[in-house]
Design a protein around this motif. Structure first.
Motif, PDB file in Angstrom:
ATOM      1  N   VAL A 306       0.901  -1.187   0.040  1.00 57.30           N
ATOM      2  CA  VAL A 306      -0.193  -0.135   0.019  1.00 57.30           C
ATOM      3  C   VAL A 306       0.870   1.254   0.035  1.00 57.30           C
ATOM      4  CG1 VAL A 306      -1.583   1.463   1.436  1.00 57.30           C
ATOM      5  CG2 VAL A 306      -1.903  -1.274   0.845  1.00 57.30           C
ATOM      6  N   GLU A 307       1.834   1.568   0.915  1.00 56.24           N
ATOM      7  CA  GLU A 307       2.811   2.383   0.804  1.00 56.24           C
ATOM      8  C   GLU A 307       3.474   2.561  -0.484  1.00 56.24           C
ATOM      9  OE1 GLU A 307       7.031   3.196   3.408  1.00 56.24           O
ATOM     10  OE2 GLU A 307       5.466   1.925   4.180  1.00 56.24           O
ATOM     11  N   TYR A 308       3.687   1.340  -0.998  1.00 59.70           N
ATOM     12  CA  TYR A 308       4.569   1.328  -2.321  1.00 59.70           C
ATOM     13  C   TYR A 308       3.533   2.120  -3.488  1.00 59.70           C
ATOM     14  CZ  TYR A 308       6.581  -0.753  -6.683  1.00 59.70           C
ATOM     15  OH  TYR A 308       6.740  -0.938  -7.952  1.00 59.70           O
ATOM     16  N   GLY A 309       2.219   1.618  -3.423  1.00 61.49           N
ATOM     17  CA  GLY A 309       1.123   1.943  -4.503  1.00 61.49           C
ATOM     18  C   GLY A 309       1.128   3.240  -4.330  1.00 61.49           C
ATOM     19  N   ILE A 310       0.987   3.797  -3.120  1.00 67.97           N
ATOM     20  CA  ILE A 310       0.373   5.279  -2.867  1.00 67.97           C
ATOM     21  C   ILE A 310       1.637   6.332  -3.170  1.00 67.97           C
ATOM     22  CG2 ILE A 310      -0.227   6.986  -1.244  1.00 67.97           C
ATOM     23  CD1 ILE A 310      -1.687   4.719  -0.041  1.00 67.97           C
ATOM     24  N   ASN A 311       2.804   6.036  -2.597  1.00 68.46           N
ATOM     25  CA  ASN A 311       3.960   7.055  -2.761  1.00 68.46           C
ATOM     26  C   ASN A 311       4.677   6.750  -4.108  1.00 68.46           C
ATOM     27  OD1 ASN A 311       3.348   7.545  -0.328  1.00 68.46           O
ATOM     28  ND2 ASN A 311       4.880   6.702   0.896  1.00 68.46           N
ATOM     29  N   ILE A 312       4.652   5.629  -4.954  1.00 68.12           N
ATOM     30  CA  ILE A 312       5.413   5.371  -5.920  1.00 68.12           C
ATOM     31  C   ILE A 312       4.247   5.697  -7.225  1.00 68.12           C
ATOM     32  CG2 ILE A 312       6.730   3.874  -7.773  1.00 68.12           C
ATOM     33  CD1 ILE A 312       8.166   5.078  -5.241  1.00 68.12           C
ATOM     34  N   TRP A 313       3.153   5.160  -7.121  1.00 68.49           N
ATOM     35  CA  TRP A 313       2.150   4.866  -8.146  1.00 68.49           C
ATOM     36  C   TRP A 313       1.131   5.821  -8.019  1.00 68.49           C
ATOM     37  CZ3 TRP A 313       4.884   3.453 -12.001  1.00 68.49           C
ATOM     38  CH2 TRP A 313       5.767   2.265 -11.900  1.00 68.49           C
ATOM     39  N   SER A 314       1.204   6.639  -6.976  1.00 65.41           N
ATOM     40  CA  SER A 314       0.223   7.578  -6.969  1.00 65.41           C
ATOM     41  C   SER A 314      -1.328   6.960  -6.889  1.00 65.41           C
ATOM     42  CB  SER A 314       0.144   8.988  -7.857  1.00 65.41           C
ATOM     43  OG  SER A 314       1.604   9.459  -7.835  1.00 65.41           O
ATOM     44  N   ILE A 315      -1.507   5.947  -6.613  1.00 64.98           N
ATOM     45  CA  ILE A 315      -2.754   5.427  -6.371  1.00 64.98           C
ATOM     46  C   ILE A 315      -3.674   5.735  -5.313  1.00 64.98           C
ATOM     47  CG2 ILE A 315      -3.935   2.917  -6.002  1.00 64.98           C
ATOM     48  CD1 ILE A 315      -1.464   1.495  -7.290  1.00 64.98           C
ATOM     49  N   ASP A 316      -4.956   6.027  -5.475  1.00 66.55           N
ATOM     50  CA  ASP A 316      -5.757   6.525  -4.571  1.00 66.55           C
ATOM     51  C   ASP A 316      -5.817   5.678  -3.121  1.00 66.55           C
ATOM     52  OD1 ASP A 316      -7.937   7.579  -3.116  1.00 66.55           O
ATOM     53  OD2 ASP A 316      -9.534   7.281  -4.895  1.00 66.55           O
ATOM     54  N   LYS A 317      -5.341   6.514  -2.193  1.00 65.84           N
ATOM     55  CA  LYS A 317      -5.198   6.107  -0.824  1.00 65.84           C
ATOM     56  C   LYS A 317      -6.497   5.445  -0.152  1.00 65.84           C
ATOM     57  CE  LYS A 317      -5.201  10.230   1.590  1.00 65.84           C
ATOM     58  NZ  LYS A 317      -4.580  11.339   2.531  1.00 65.84           N
ATOM     59  N   ASN A 318      -7.796   6.047  -0.793  1.00 63.84           N
ATOM     60  CA  ASN A 318      -8.908   5.597  -0.325  1.00 63.84           C
ATOM     61  C   ASN A 318      -9.536   4.057  -0.621  1.00 63.84           C
ATOM     62  OD1 ASN A 318      -9.422   7.917   1.128  1.00 63.84           O
ATOM     63  ND2 ASN A 318      -9.584   9.057  -0.662  1.00 63.84           N
ATOM     64  N   LYS A 319      -8.852   3.536  -1.724  1.00 63.01           N
ATOM     65  CA  LYS A 319      -9.012   2.419  -2.137  1.00 63.01           C
ATOM     66  C   LYS A 319      -8.966   1.308  -1.088  1.00 63.01           C
ATOM     67  CE  LYS A 319      -8.672   3.130  -7.036  1.00 63.01           C
ATOM     68  NZ  LYS A 319      -7.971   2.852  -8.383  1.00 63.01           N
TER      69      LYS A 319
END
Length: 387
Positions: A306-319
């Motif tokens: 999750v940390e990787y997805g949000i911080n690297i790929w800018s994925i919506d943190k609310n998912k």
């Protein structure tokens, strides 16, 4: 964060024309040099001629070892050790990428070892001293220009093993990004994947409180994601090549793993691939990494993804957590594919024939990795999923 001792002893000369210091720096370590290089590209692009000119102007005697393989073989190390002993070499200059530098490091350590050099690969505790090593880097990938590691292949036993010793750290390295302008698209892509894998091996880790290391890792990953594609499309873009080259060094010189429990996974699996099939290391890493990610994703590891997805790929943190994790893995795969790298083992001619042997080799010292330790069967399962 755990306790650590900080030491990165390699002196770096970075930028256009930095080779000008070569003669002066080499003379600090002696008057007889072994120049080690690979297949001859440095003669086509002029780096060889310039280096030799500077060596001659400094009145340094030199010998050569050419033809070092992309996965450097122990036979080349043995040949280099013999040249050094026969001519009482004072230091070694590696001109090339990680393979040439790794070979040079093993030669340097093998010079002082009384037995066969393969012994110091299988047991680095036998390394008690090494000749000084310097490097002129021509490929941003392995980070060998600024670390204590060397990876050597034994073509007879089909083993590809890493060894390490502080004695093998290069005394100085010359990093001129213009020397990577002529690197092919395939090698640039594989090098970018190699750099990213070094970063991720340290990033996906269970050590708590290593906030600084993780933020550094994320910055370096973003650098690869930004500049890898630019270097592919504009091979003479100085900023792209410079950022990739410096990221290559920082990814594995210790900054990212100081303060963390060590334990890599994907590299151990890939070393078996390139030992058996002699494929490009970065290609194997690009194939295996997303499949390893999917395999180790569970309730205990999901937060890191999750940390990787949000911080690297800018994925919506609310998912949902697992949605973020799966999307981050897919984006990783898509990025490697966008560089022109294959997605499956069968694309590089690998089938199931040697999976058992390779998995056994990868876990020869016990379970593989720290983030989620892998058994022999786990490694086989990952190989199969990557077919």
């Amino acid at each position: 964060m755990i306790n650590f001792n900080y030491s990165i002893p390699t002196e770096i000369f970075f930028g256009k024309g930095s080779i000008s210091i070569l003669g002066k720096q080499l003379k600090r370590y002696g008057a007889k040099v072994l120049v080690v290089y690979g297949g001859g590209s440095i003669k086509k692009n002029g780096i060889y001629d310039l280096a030799i000119k500077l060596i001659k102007e400094s009145k340094i005697k030199f010998w050569e070892l050419s033809g070092v393989e992309p996965n450097p073989k122990i036979s080349s190390v043995r040949q280099g050790v013999k040249i050094c002993r026969d001519n009482r070499i004072d230091c070694i200059l590696a001109i090339g990428g990680g393979s040439v530098i790794d070979c040079s490091k093993a030669i340097a350590a093998g010079y002082y070892y009384g037995g066969d050099p393969w012994d110091i690969v299988t047991d680095p505790s036998k390394i008690k001293k090494a000749l000084p090593v310097a490097s002129i880097l021509t490929l941003a990938a392995t980070g060998s220009e600024m670390d204590i590691f060397a990876v050597i292949t034994n073509e007879e036993t089909k083993e590809k093993l890493g060894t390490k010793s502080s004695y093998m750290a290069p005394r100085f390295s010359i990093l001129d990004p213009t020397y990577t302008f002529t690197v092919s698209k395939n090698q640039t892509a594989a090098g970018t994947a190699d750099i990213m894998s070094h970063i991720m091996e340290n990033y996906f880790n269970n050590t708590e409180g290593a906030y600084v290391q993780d933020r550094l890792a994320e910055a370096l990953l973003k650098t690869c994601i930004k500049y890898g594609p630019i270097a592919l499309e504009k091979p003479d873009d100085y900023d792209a090549r410079a950022n990739l080259m410096w990221t290559s060094s920082l990814a594995i010189n210790g900054l990212l793993d100081y303060g963390k429990v060590k334990g890599w996974s994907v590299h151990g699996m890939e070393h078996e691939l390139s030992a058996f099939y002699d494929i490009t290391h970065g290609v194997g890493l690009a194939i295996l990494t997303p499949y390893w990610m999917e395999y180790v994703l569970d309730n205990n590891t999901v937060d890191k993804f999750v940390e990787y997805g949000i911080n690297i790929w800018s994925i919506d943190k609310n998912k949902d957590k697992f949605t973020i994790a799966h999307e981050s893995i897919e984006k990783t795969r898509e990025f490697f594919n966008s560089l022109g790298l294959p997605a499956r083992l069968k694309e590089v001619g690998i089938d199931e024939e040697n999976f058992e042997k390779m998995a056994e080799g990868a876990t020869r010292h016990g379970k593989l990795g720290e983030f989620k330790p892998l058994s022999k069967q786990d490694v086989i399962n990952i190989y199969k999923s990557a077919l």
